[in-house]
Design an enzyme around this catalytic site. Structure first.
Site, short mmCIF file in Angstrom:
data_model
loop_
_atom_site.label_atom_id
_atom_site.label_comp_id
_atom_site.label_asym_id
_atom_site.label_seq_id
_atom_site.Cartn_x
_atom_site.Cartn_y
_atom_site.Cartn_z
N GLY A 1 16.32 25.61 42.20
CA GLY A 1 17.18 26.55 42.90
C GLY A 1 16.54 27.45 43.92
N GLU B 1 12.45 22.60 38.04
CA GLU B 1 12.79 21.40 38.80
C GLU B 1 13.01 21.73 40.28
OE1 GLU B 1 14.98 19.16 35.04
OE2 GLU B 1 16.19 20.27 36.51
N GLY C 1 13.18 21.19 44.21
CA GLY C 1 13.37 20.09 45.15
C GLY C 1 13.31 20.61 46.57
N ARG C 2 14.32 21.40 46.91
CA ARG C 2 14.42 21.97 48.26
C ARG C 2 13.16 22.74 48.66
NH1 ARG C 2 19.56 23.52 50.34
NH2 ARG C 2 20.24 23.49 48.16
N ARG D 1 25.60 18.92 55.99
CA ARG D 1 25.60 20.24 55.38
C ARG D 1 26.34 21.32 56.18
NH1 ARG D 1 21.57 22.95 54.60
NH2 ARG D 1 22.10 23.85 52.58
N TYR E 1 29.01 23.01 53.86
CA TYR E 1 28.66 24.33 53.34
C TYR E 1 28.63 25.43 54.39
CZ TYR E 1 26.49 21.25 49.80
OH TYR E 1 26.23 20.28 48.88
N CYS F 1 33.37 13.69 64.43
CA CYS F 1 34.69 14.29 64.61
C CYS F 1 34.61 15.75 65.07
CB CYS F 1 35.48 14.20 63.31
SG CYS F 1 34.69 15.06 61.94
N GLU F 2 35.78 16.40 65.16
CA GLU F 2 35.85 17.75 65.71
C GLU F 2 35.09 18.78 64.89
OE1 GLU F 2 39.19 17.05 62.88
OE2 GLU F 2 38.38 15.97 64.60
N TYR G 1 18.22 17.19 51.13
CA TYR G 1 19.65 16.89 51.15
C TYR G 1 20.14 16.44 52.52
CZ TYR G 1 19.22 19.22 46.71
OH TYR G 1 18.80 19.56 45.44
#
Length: 438
Positions: free
Chosen positions: A253, A295, A297-298, A335, A339, A366-367, A394
């Site tokens: 996280g 854990e 990742g990012r 993303r 998000y 797309c738009e 990601y």
């Protein structure tokens, strides 16, 4: 704050005024491998792995495990790198497990996650003797026990718990609150029932507990609350059943810098804080220090990744906006659309020039395919190479063939050399699973 605050690892502006990563000129990378192109700073990935391991060695006297979260970015080459650095690996699907095994990653250093693991996925986990299955629901406990029994095996497990902690991050990437599809809820008693069930099953070996409170987190304090909740639950379990938690996995996280104003905690500050809180809770409640796992990742690959695009069209709408269209977009980076994620970029072949034009970077789809709104770039023109920072996590893993776009290539750069670790898809690749039906 601007470009200087975004340069990470081996990034620099070279003598030609171009952005350089790993000793490789980004303009030359674009020429050699085409665009869009995912570029990874190999040394920065390795440095981040080592920073995590060193921080635990300095702050935690018992066993610790840094488990790279494969969902962030996973390829055969990445599995080999993670193995080289002595990390464990967290997989969340049969495909990720298959990739790890094909890369000869040691199965005993693999954790498997998922709110719905299929029968085949669980069979593969048991058959390959992976290190831990992180169980997510009651049905999975029974299925896994049955599968282990059929293979004359004992599966070592953690139970994923929901501690009721809400990290201050985007609502789509919060996972520790009460209303989530993941894990056994502590508050409503289901987690305790799961412990009793797990302890009763002969082909499962309960080792401890897991939680994950969300992603892209900048505030460390929610981890303290989660740790206290986990230990409080573990103390109740010990009192009622005699089972003493041996392992505690706090998930991942930790956030990264996407734009200059972002200010995430350092790896060192994050690890020091959670180690202190675990030691305090263990001492307060009379636990031996558990094996402690996280854990990330990012925070290992996010800032090590940069995406290169070719600018194709510059469209100025007087007194409204200037659109800079690039040869990728939502298919290689969903993303922003999913998000509202924000990014920073530079014209790689004009990296030493002053950004003098406010533009909006648009993708080819797309738009809603807008990559970056209202960013200052240095006189963007068709043919320029745009470098978008912090695209290591990601992006490749969420890339798609939307509008029948072939997915980009991936290169690792180091010491002036670029290694192709994923080739660019071709149009033929787009058809490899299609079937003509008369």
């Amino acid at each position: 704050m601007g470009l200087d605050s975004m340069l990470r690892g081996t990034m620099r502006i070279n003598e030609r005024g171009h952005l350089e990563i790993g000793g490789c000129d980004c303009v030359e990378l674009a020429k050699e491998f085409g665009t869009p192109l995912y570029v990874f700073d190999e040394l920065l990935i390795r440095e981040n792995c080592r920073r995590y391991k060193k921080a635990f060695a300095q702050n935690y006297p018992a066993e610790s495990r840094v488990c790279y979260a494969g969902k962030a970015f996973l390829t055969l080459a990445m599995c080999r790198l993670v193995d080289d650095e002595g990390l464990w690996l967290d997989v969340a699907s049969g495909g990720e497990l298959f990739t790890a095994l094909q890369a000869k990653f040691p199965p005993e250093r693999i954790y498997m996650h998922g709110n719905f693991k299929t029968e085949d996925e669980l069979k593969a986990a048991v058959r390959n003797k992976i290190g831990r299955v992180v169980v997510d629901c009651m049905e999975e406990l029974e299925r896994l026990d049955s599968i282990a029994a059929s293979q004359n095996a004992v599966a070592e497990i953690l139970l994923r718990l929901t501690p009721g902690v809400e990290a201050h991050t985007h609502e789509y990437i919060r996972t520790g609150q009460i209303d989530t599809k993941f894990g056994f809820h502590i508050e409503n008693g289901v987690a305790f029932e799961a412990v009793k069930k797990a302890l009763s099953l002969k082909n499962l070996k309960l080792r401890g507990f897991h939680c994950h409170i969300g992603s892209q987190i900048f505030e460390i304090e929610p981890y303290r609350i989660a740790i206290e909740q986990m230990f409080s639950f573990a103390a109740m379990v010990r009192s009622e059943t005699g089972f003493a938690m041996q392992e505690l996995n706090l998930g991942g996280g930790l956030g990264v810098r996407y734009v200059p104003e972002d200010d995430p905690p350092s790896i060192e500050a994050f690890v020091a804080a959670i180690c202190d809180w675990v030691k305090e809770s263990a001492s307060l409640l009379g636990f031996e220090l558990p094996s402690l796992a996280i854990e990330p990742g990012r925070s290992i690959v996010g800032e090590a990744g940069t995406t290169l695009y070719t600018i194709g069209v510059v469209k100025e709408i007087p007194k409204v906006r200037t659109y800079v269209s690039v040869d990728g977009g939502m298919s290689d980076n969903p993303r922003p659309a999913l998000y509202g994620a924000r990014y920073f970029a530079v014209v790689a072949n004009k990296a030493s020039q002053t950004p003098n034009k406010i533009v909006t970077v648009a993708g080819k789809h797309c738009e809603s395919d807008i990559l970056i709104r209202d960013i200052a770039l240095a006189d963007p023109e068709p043919g320029d190479i745009l470098a978008v920072f912090t695209t290591g996590a990601y992006h490749y893993s969420m890339a798609s063939n939307y509008n029948r776009f072939p997915r980009p290539a991936v290169v690792f750069v180091r010491d002036g050399k670029a290694k192709l670790v994923v080739r660019r898809e071709t149009y033929d690749d787009l058809l490899r699973c299609d079937q003509l039906v008369d």
